[in-house]
Each structure stands twice: as structure tokens, then as C-alpha cells.
Scaffold this motif. Structure first.
Motif, PDB file in Angstrom:
ATOM      1  N   CYS A   7     -14.379 -32.022  -5.452  1.00 11.33           N
ATOM      2  CA  CYS A   7     -15.479 -30.975  -5.117  1.00 11.33           C
ATOM      3  C   CYS A   7     -15.206 -30.060  -4.142  1.00 11.33           C
ATOM      4  N   LYS A  78     -19.593 -25.540  -9.322  1.00 14.67           N
ATOM      5  CA  LYS A  78     -18.687 -24.719  -8.903  1.00 14.67           C
ATOM      6  C   LYS A  78     -19.108 -23.783  -8.310  1.00 14.67           C
ATOM      7  N   HIS A 141     -19.021 -29.470 -12.191  1.00 15.19           N
ATOM      8  CA  HIS A 141     -17.554 -30.063 -12.075  1.00 15.19           C
ATOM      9  C   HIS A 141     -16.903 -30.961 -13.223  1.00 15.19           C
ATOM     10  N   ASP A 142     -15.789 -30.713 -13.464  1.00 17.49           N
ATOM     11  CA  ASP A 142     -15.126 -31.443 -14.627  1.00 17.49           C
ATOM     12  C   ASP A 142     -15.573 -33.133 -14.903  1.00 17.49           C
TER      13      ASP A 142
END
Length: 316
Positions: A7, A78, A141-142
Motif C-alpha cells: 500500500c 489509492k 487497493h487490489d
């Protein structure tokens, strides 16, 4: 641990390591420094971030967030605003400027290149004109996106063409704060039954994903006779970050009260049902809060049952 380290690898530039000469050059060449207080929990932090982003852009200045806000938001979203560290902040003569919870015309021309905004702003009226930018700032975030989608796939099972409705039930401190401080109520069983019936009647193959800080109450009071309600209370995946990621990846939203549920509805962009008129007319809360500024016009409000706040009738 690895997913959390990821992150911060692309976190925007900070002002922590600037020298005095660097800072003086920045003062001359930059668009100033605007920041905002970092107070409250996740929903408040998101409201403060979005408001700072929008007002600084509107007034032609550069926005920076404080380290406390970065600690809240960077592990989840993000975000792109740089961080203003205390070592630099303490050297800047920032001018304080307090905000209402909603947009005011005077905020279109806030004086000063070095401004510290304050308050608990959480209203679409500040930033809805740049909604897509704000929603991009709150891109998950993914790893959170993958976890949320995995949860939704799991609860769908073999069902096809599912319509997901995220449900956020705010309880916790509001159980006492609303009636005792603000002369208001929180969502009850009747409200949730009505809101869920709306989606069951309108869409096929509806699944409700329930998040809450009062999950025991939810399990006792939410009707699951149709087997379409699932609770996100896995101890391995139960945090504000996990919950808002699940809500934001649904198609529609049922919120109760509070900024956390508001942001779920705002990020989803589908239909949102909310609890409205949840205080008595004389509530001091209404000096700080406007329903029309808190909830989007197209959202569907269901009036609260205020009878628990009214004096009990006595029989002769």
C-alpha cells in the motif's frame, strides 16, 4: 504483512525531508499549502479528504493531508494527495478556517495560500461536481478488491445474475448518543424490513451483504426467512476496511445513519435507501446537520419511527 507494505510503495511524495531552502523555493513556486484536520473514524476521514480535495482545487491551491489521515486512508485507498508532515507543518503559519457540514458560497473564495480547514464536513455538496475524481481517489487497493469480490462470490454460491445489496447497520455508540444527546433514533427492525422488501420486490435474485458494528443485533432482527441474507462477521475478515470494500462492490445500498454508510452508497452509485427524519424537531443535531445536504436527491429516504422518544401515555 506483504499486502500492507504494498500500500505504501506508491504513496505520493511527502514534505518530510525538505530543507529550509527547498521549502522557501516551494513557497514561491507552489500553489500554497492547504490541509484539513484529521478527526473521527473512517467515514469522517473520507469526508474530510474529499472536501479538502475539492475546496483546494476550487480555490486554486495545493492540498496536503496530515499523517494521521494518511495512516487511515493509505492502507485502504489509492489516494493521490501528498502528506504534510509535522516537521514542516510546525514551520508554516497556517490560517485556520472552520467549515459547516455542507457547502457554502463563501467557500468558493477562501482567502490565504496557507490554510488549515477544520470541521466534520461530509456532504456531496462540496464535491459532487467532480464526483468521478473523488471516486477515483477512493479506489481500493487490489487485495481489498479481491477479498470483497471473493466474499460476494462465495455468498452467491450457484445463484446466477445476482443483484447484491450492501447493508450497513450503524449501532455501537449511537445506541446511546442518538437518544440521549441528539434526541434521535437509530434504525430499527421495521426500517430494515421495509428497505429490504423494496429491493426484493424490484429485483430478482437479490442477496443482502450485511456489515455492522452490532452484528448480534442484526442476526436477531434482520429477517432471513428467504435465505438471502449473509453477514460479514468472519473474524479473519472483519474490519472497517473489509466492510466498506464489501459494501462498495455491491450494486445497491441500504444504509442507516452515519458517514460510513453514506460513503458506501456514494461509491456504489446504485440505488441507496437511507433513514431520514430520525430526530425530534427540536434536536440540537439539526443545527449542525441538513438532510438535503447529507443525502443525494435521488436517494430514497424512509422516515424513522420517533415514538420511542415521545412521552409515554398514561392511562387513568
Amino acid at each position: 504483512m506483504e499486502k500492507y507494505l504494498q500500500c505504501f510503495r506508491n504513496v505520493p511524495m511527502t514534505l518530510e525531508n525538505k530543507t529550509e531552502k527547498d521549502f522557501e523555493r516551494m513557497k514561491i513556486s507552489s500553489k500554497g499549502i492547504w490541509t484539513i484536520n484529521s478527526i473521527g473514524r473512517l467515514g469522517n476521514q473520507m469526508g474530510e479528504y474529499a472536501t479538502l480535495y475539492a475546496l483546494a482545487k476550487l480555490n486554486g491551491h495545493q492540498a496536503y493531508i496530515l499523517p494521521a489521515m494518511a495512516n487511515y486512508l493509505c492502507p485502504i485507498f489509492k489516494i493521490t494527495l501528498p502528506t504534510l508532515h509535522d516537521s514542516v507543518r510546525n514551520k508554516i503559519p497556517l490560517k485556520g478556517y472552520n467549515l459547516h457540514d455542507w457547502m457554502d458560497d463563501q467557500y468558493r473564495s477562501i482567502p490565504g495560500d496557507y490554510v488549515s480547514l477544520s470541521g466534520y464536513p461530509c456532504s456531496w455538496t462540496f464535491y459532487h461536481h467532480i464526483r468521478e475524481e473523488i471516486r477515483r481517489e477512493f479506489t481500493f487497493h487490489d487485495f481489498l478488491k479481491e477479498q470483497a469480490n471473493a466474499f460476494l462470490r462465495r455468498i452467491a454460491g450457484k445463484r446466477k445474475n445476482v443483484t447484491y445489496v450492501g447493508v450497513h447497520v450503524r449501532r455501537g455508540d449511537y445506541i446511546h448518543v442518538m437518544p440521549n444527546v441528539w434526541k434521535g433514533v437509530i434504525a430499527d427492525k421495521k426500517y430494515l424490513d421495509t428497505a429490504m422488501a423494496y429491493f426484493r420486490n424490484k429485483y430478482k435474485n437479490v442477496i443482502f451483504a450485511v456489515t455492522s458494528n452490532g452484528m448480534d443485533w442484526c442476526k436477531e432482527n434482520i429477517d432471513n426467512s428467504e435465505g438471502d441474507v449473509f453477514f460479514s462477521d468472519d473474524p479473519k475478515q472483519s474490519s472497517p476496511a473489509d466492510d466498506i470494500a464489501i459494501l462498495a462492490h455491491c450494486n445497491h445500498t441500504i444504509m442507516t445513519i452515519g458517514t460510513f454508510g453514506y460513503w458506501a452508497g456514494y461509491l456504489v452509485g446504485g440505488e441507496t435507501i437511507y433513514l431520514t427524519n430520525f430526530t425530534l424537531p427540536e434536536s440540537p443535531f439539526l443545527k449542525l446537520f441538513k438532510y438535503e445536504a447529507a443525502f443525494l436527491p435521488q436517494w430514497i429516504g424512509i422516515p424513522a419511527d420517533l415514538s420511542p422518544l415521545l412521552p409515554k401515555k398514561t392511562s387513568n
